[in-house]
Design an enzyme around this catalytic site. Structure first.
Site, PDB file in Angstrom:
ATOM      1  N   GLY A  33       0.822  -1.210   0.000  1.00  0.00           N
ATOM      2  CA  GLY A  33       0.000   0.000   0.000  1.00  0.00           C
ATOM      3  C   GLY A  33       0.853   1.256   0.000  1.00  0.00           C
ATOM      4  O   GLY A  33       2.066   1.190  -0.175  1.00  0.00           O
ATOM      5  N   ASN A  34       0.213   2.414   0.176  1.00  0.00           N
ATOM      6  CA  ASN A  34       0.946   3.680   0.256  1.00  0.00           C
ATOM      7  C   ASN A  34       0.330   4.571   1.332  1.00  0.00           C
ATOM      8  O   ASN A  34      -0.667   4.197   1.954  1.00  0.00           O
ATOM      9  CB  ASN A  34       0.979   4.365  -1.119  1.00  0.00           C
ATOM     10  CG  ASN A  34      -0.394   4.750  -1.607  1.00  0.00           C
ATOM     11  OD1 ASN A  34      -1.051   5.623  -1.050  1.00  0.00           O
ATOM     12  ND2 ASN A  34      -0.855   4.067  -2.652  1.00  0.00           N
ATOM     13  N   ARG A  35       0.901   5.738   1.565  1.00  0.00           N
ATOM     14  CA  ARG A  35       0.529   6.577   2.707  1.00  0.00           C
ATOM     15  C   ARG A  35      -0.670   7.492   2.480  1.00  0.00           C
ATOM     16  O   ARG A  35      -0.964   8.328   3.322  1.00  0.00           O
ATOM     17  CB  ARG A  35       1.726   7.443   3.128  1.00  0.00           C
ATOM     18  CG  ARG A  35       2.888   6.639   3.681  1.00  0.00           C
ATOM     19  CD  ARG A  35       3.966   7.590   4.181  1.00  0.00           C
ATOM     20  NE  ARG A  35       5.182   6.901   4.540  1.00  0.00           N
ATOM     21  CZ  ARG A  35       5.387   6.321   5.720  1.00  0.00           C
ATOM     22  NH1 ARG A  35       4.449   6.346   6.646  1.00  0.00           N
ATOM     23  NH2 ARG A  35       6.531   5.710   5.971  1.00  0.00           N
ATOM     24  N   SER A  36      -1.337   7.368   1.350  1.00  0.00           N
ATOM     25  CA  SER A  36      -2.489   8.239   1.103  1.00  0.00           C
ATOM     26  C   SER A  36      -3.607   7.969   2.112  1.00  0.00           C
ATOM     27  O   SER A  36      -3.931   6.823   2.386  1.00  0.00           O
ATOM     28  CB  SER A  36      -3.015   8.005  -0.315  1.00  0.00           C
ATOM     29  OG  SER A  36      -4.239   8.683  -0.483  1.00  0.00           O
TER      30      SER A  36
END
Ligand code: CTP
Ligand code: CA
Length: 223
Positions: A33-36
């Site tokens: 995943g990512n930090r959004s």
């Protein structure tokens, strides 16, 4: 009054917004995943609905509540986001792609939880479709807005994305700054339009920026 005009200037328009990060499963319990957090996109969706638009929000996993008056479609992966976006695209007047879409996904999703061994583990990742690029190819009447989150050469990279993806304008932000971008309430952006004009904005709340972005969308829609 002029305030009433701005507050209703999207009546009759269908605005499609994507928000949050996509997640790409690795096995039944893990993902990449990512930090959004989805805050920027949710703020845009909420403000567009307040201005009278019909709003569809395609969202990755987030802890945020559905904005009032918005139809929310929840997805997890980039490919699911693509399906949802393509289905809504023909009837949309504008698309605002604030989502942080995973560029790669694991080549295979393990059916069972991956067990550790003494060896290192190498992941094989394959490219996800570029949704916004595809919309740029298909574009007819739709106003297309992209985001560029960069850690260096912000303007240069943003201009390249604007051209390559056939956008009406792009929202560029430097995510290497602690007070702007992922995981915070504020953002500092530059808007770059098709004619090449660049407008920088000071540090602002994502809510205020949502208003600025929608003012530009309304302006392009009027043309
Ligand atoms: N985007 C998309 N589909 C993808 C990747 C990105 O629709 N598979 C959209 C994002 O929602 C954003 C814009 O394209 O509006 C730019 O995303 P960004 O990650 O900054 O650019 P990329 O083209 O993926 O290039 P890179 O990550 O290498 O900088
Ligand atoms: Ca990317």
């Amino acid at each position: 009054t002029s305030q009433e005009l701005t507050s209703q200037n999207l009546t009759g328009q269908k605005i499609l917004v994507t928000a949050g990060g996509t997640i790409e499963p690795l096995d039944p319990v893990r993902y990449i995943g990512n930090r959004s957090t989805g805050r920027m996109g949710y703020a845009i969706a909420e403000e567009a609905a307040r201005r009278g638009a019909e709003v569809v929000l395609v969202s990755g996993p987030t802890v945020l509540e559905d904005p009032a008056g918005v139809r929310v479609i929840r997805i997890e992966t980039a490919r699911q986001m693509r399906e949802a976006v393509l289905a809504e695209f023909p009837t949309a007047s504008a698309v605002i792609k604030s989502a942080a879409v995973a560029d790669y996904r694991p080549a295979a999703v393990a059916e069972q939880k991956i067990k550790k061994s003494e060896d290192d583990l190498t992941l094989h990742l394959v490219r996800n479709p570029d949704i916004l690029y595809e919309l740029g190819q298909k574009k007819e009447h739709q106003v297309l807005v992209g985001f560029a989150a960069e850690t260096c050469k912000v303007e240069e990279y943003a201009r390249k994305k604007l051209a390559k993806k056939n956008l009406d304008f792009i929202v560029a932000n430097d995510v290497s700054e602690a007070d702007a971008g992922f995981g915070v309430e504020t953002n500092r952006i530059k808007l770059i339009d098709r004619s090449g004009r660049m407008t920088p904005y000071p540090l602002m709340s994502k809510k205020e920026l949502a208003g600025i972005i929608l003012d530009h969308v309304a302006e392009v829609l009027e043309k």
